[in-house]
Design an enzyme around this catalytic site. Structure first.
Site, PDB file in Angstrom:
ATOM      1  N   HIS A 142       0.816  -1.226   0.000  1.00  0.00           N
ATOM      2  CA  HIS A 142       0.000   0.000   0.000  1.00  0.00           C
ATOM      3  C   HIS A 142       0.848   1.273   0.000  1.00  0.00           C
ATOM      4  O   HIS A 142       0.330   2.360  -0.272  1.00  0.00           O
ATOM      5  CB  HIS A 142      -0.925   0.046   1.222  1.00  0.00           C
ATOM      6  CG  HIS A 142      -1.991  -1.001   1.224  1.00  0.00           C
ATOM      7  ND1 HIS A 142      -2.840  -1.205   0.158  1.00  0.00           N
ATOM      8  CD2 HIS A 142      -2.359  -1.910   2.180  1.00  0.00           C
ATOM      9  CE1 HIS A 142      -3.686  -2.201   0.451  1.00  0.00           C
ATOM     10  NE2 HIS A 142      -3.405  -2.644   1.649  1.00  0.00           N
ATOM     11  N   ASP A 179      -2.995 -10.466  -2.113  1.00  0.00           N
ATOM     12  CA  ASP A 179      -3.491  -9.893  -0.853  1.00  0.00           C
ATOM     13  C   ASP A 179      -4.949  -9.456  -1.077  1.00  0.00           C
ATOM     14  O   ASP A 179      -5.319  -9.061  -2.185  1.00  0.00           O
ATOM     15  CB  ASP A 179      -2.631  -8.692  -0.483  1.00  0.00           C
ATOM     16  CG  ASP A 179      -2.947  -8.118   0.886  1.00  0.00           C
ATOM     17  OD1 ASP A 179      -2.161  -8.346   1.821  1.00  0.00           O
ATOM     18  OD2 ASP A 179      -3.981  -7.420   1.010  1.00  0.00           O
ATOM     19  N   HIS A 181      -6.473  -6.929  -0.204  1.00  0.00           N
ATOM     20  CA  HIS A 181      -6.594  -5.494  -0.491  1.00  0.00           C
ATOM     21  C   HIS A 181      -5.907  -5.166  -1.818  1.00  0.00           C
ATOM     22  O   HIS A 181      -4.977  -5.866  -2.236  1.00  0.00           O
ATOM     23  CB  HIS A 181      -5.971  -4.685   0.649  1.00  0.00           C
ATOM     24  CG  HIS A 181      -6.556  -4.988   1.997  1.00  0.00           C
ATOM     25  ND1 HIS A 181      -5.946  -5.841   2.901  1.00  0.00           N
ATOM     26  CD2 HIS A 181      -7.706  -4.583   2.568  1.00  0.00           C
ATOM     27  CE1 HIS A 181      -6.699  -5.942   3.995  1.00  0.00           C
ATOM     28  NE2 HIS A 181      -7.779  -5.189   3.828  1.00  0.00           N
ATOM     29  N   ASP A 267      -4.711 -12.396   3.863  1.00  0.00           N
ATOM     30  CA  ASP A 267      -5.948 -11.826   4.389  1.00  0.00           C
ATOM     31  C   ASP A 267      -7.143 -12.101   3.474  1.00  0.00           C
ATOM     32  O   ASP A 267      -8.261 -11.676   3.782  1.00  0.00           O
ATOM     33  CB  ASP A 267      -5.813 -10.323   4.676  1.00  0.00           C
ATOM     34  CG  ASP A 267      -5.006  -9.588   3.634  1.00  0.00           C
ATOM     35  OD1 ASP A 267      -4.741 -10.168   2.557  1.00  0.00           O
ATOM     36  OD2 ASP A 267      -4.636  -8.425   3.894  1.00  0.00           O
TER      37      ASP A 267
HETATM   38 ZN    ZN Z   1      -4.092  -6.769   2.882  1.00  0.00          ZN
END
Ligand code: ZN
Length: 374
Positions: A142, A179, A181, A267
């Protein structure tokens, strides 16, 4: 086959401070442990130790990322800000971006986390090992050029990719991010660079909520070098397998990388507190095998896997061990006690919204149906 392993105990000392899950402690609610805590990673290392897998791994030495490594990706102003914070202190959990807490001295640990990614990626690219796993912490995908985001301080994988390119070890690199996200930082850093293909499979508009769309395909001059596969909540191994067959594997074949890097978040696992996907350790094993098969066909088996998110301390170790066993070419040796329970769930068949999401990504990536037939 040799599998490199980048690990350093000090990465577990990264301290995001007290929190109410992902919300920083603010004295309004009872503080507890931050979701991004060491146990979710350390228990994976302990499982590898406990089942005598660690001796089969080739321990990679980690050098903390230097300023010149970091500045190939991040702005000087951002690095200066991190250095100033490190000198002046602040509290555990001091915020310096968007949900990116750090403690005094934390920059040194972030340099180690990026250094672990550099070690894994350059060791694979140079041929010193066949593949590698970096148990990096804090995570990186991120982080953007000028700020930390989403628990991430430095863009570990991007720094590692740039190091490999700078050293002349790889020219074309593909990053596959599973991931849960969106890999917004990796996308943004390489958005105008046709030498790096970035692919992100993620839960639609989970985090960040304003990125990760199928229409974001790369800047002028780098069209087609970014692929997003936003999936509905509840997606499982069937969905991810379909996305691999329809989008990821054809895109890798089209791009023809010298090296594949996996942004490996756990995740999207079924027990994760932050995501709403349903992957099991067996699914992570399958995904890894598919990437290895692609790498064998395309780039001399060169795969570097870098740990990202994953917040179930109970379940991350089973998923991580499955990935690492697969990298080692080992049969499943650690029994996942949850698998029989998950296998009883109903409604796991690929459904229409999931198929539509994959179809949308296939079309946006310019992949024809013919290309997706494997
Ligand atoms: Zn994540």
């Amino acid at each position: 086959m040799s599998t490199g392993f980048a690990w350093h105990e000090r990465m577990m000392w990264h301290d995001p401070g007290l929190a109410v899950g992902a919300v920083p402690h603010n004295s309004i609610f009872q503080p507890g442990e931050h979701f991004e805590n060491a146990e979710t990673k350390r228990r994976l290392k302990n499982m590898l130790d406990g089942y005598d897998i660690t001796p089969a791994l080739d321990a990679l030495s980690i050098a903390p990322a230097r300023d010149e490594d970091i500045l190939r990706v991040h702005t000087a102003a951002y690095l200066d800000r991190l250095k100033a914070l490190d000198l002046t202190g602040g509290d555990s959990g001091t915020e310096f971006g968007d949900s990116a807490p750090i403690a005094p001295g934390g920059l040194g640990i972030a340099r180690l986390s990026a250094g672990a990614a550099i070690a894994a990626i350059t060791s694979v690219a140079s041929g010193r090992v066949d593949n590698a796993y970096a148990l990096s912490r804090p995570p990186g995908h991120h982080a953007e050029a000028d700020r930390g985001r989403g628990f991430c301080v430095l863009a570990n994988i991007a720094i590692g990719v740039r190091a490999a390119q700078h050293q002349g070890l790889a020219r074309r690199v593909a990053v596959v991010d599973w991931d849960v996200h969106h890999g917004n930082g990796t996308e943004a850093i390489f958005y105008d660079d046709p030498s790096v293909l970035t692919i992100s499979l993620h839960q639609d508009r989970l985090y960040p909520v304003d990125s990760g769309f199928v229409t974001d395909t790369g800047a002028p001059g780098a069209e087609g070098s970014n692929i997003n596969v936003p999936l509905p909540p509840g997606s499982n191994g069937e969905t991810y397998g379909h996305a691999m067959d329809q989008v990821v594997l054809p895109a890798l074949r089209r791009f023809a990388p010298d090296l594949i890097v996996v942004a490996c978040g756990f995740d999207a696992a079924i027990l994760d507190p932050l995501g709403r996907m349903m992957l099991t350790s067996a699914d992570y094993r399958d995904l890894t095998a598919q990437i290895l098969d692609a790498a064998t066909a395309l780039c001399g088996s060169r795969v570097a896997v870098v740990h990202e998110g994953g917040y179930s301390a109970a379940y991350v170790p089973f998923c991580g061990a499955a990935v690492i066993e697969t990298l080692l070419g080992m049969p499943p040796g650690i029994e996942d006690p949850y698998l029989p329970f998950f296998a009883q769930f109903g409604g796991l068949e690929l459904n229409a919204p999931q198929r539509a999401a994959v179809d949308a990504a296939t079309g946006a990536a310019g992949l024809s149906i013919a290309e997706t037939v494997t």
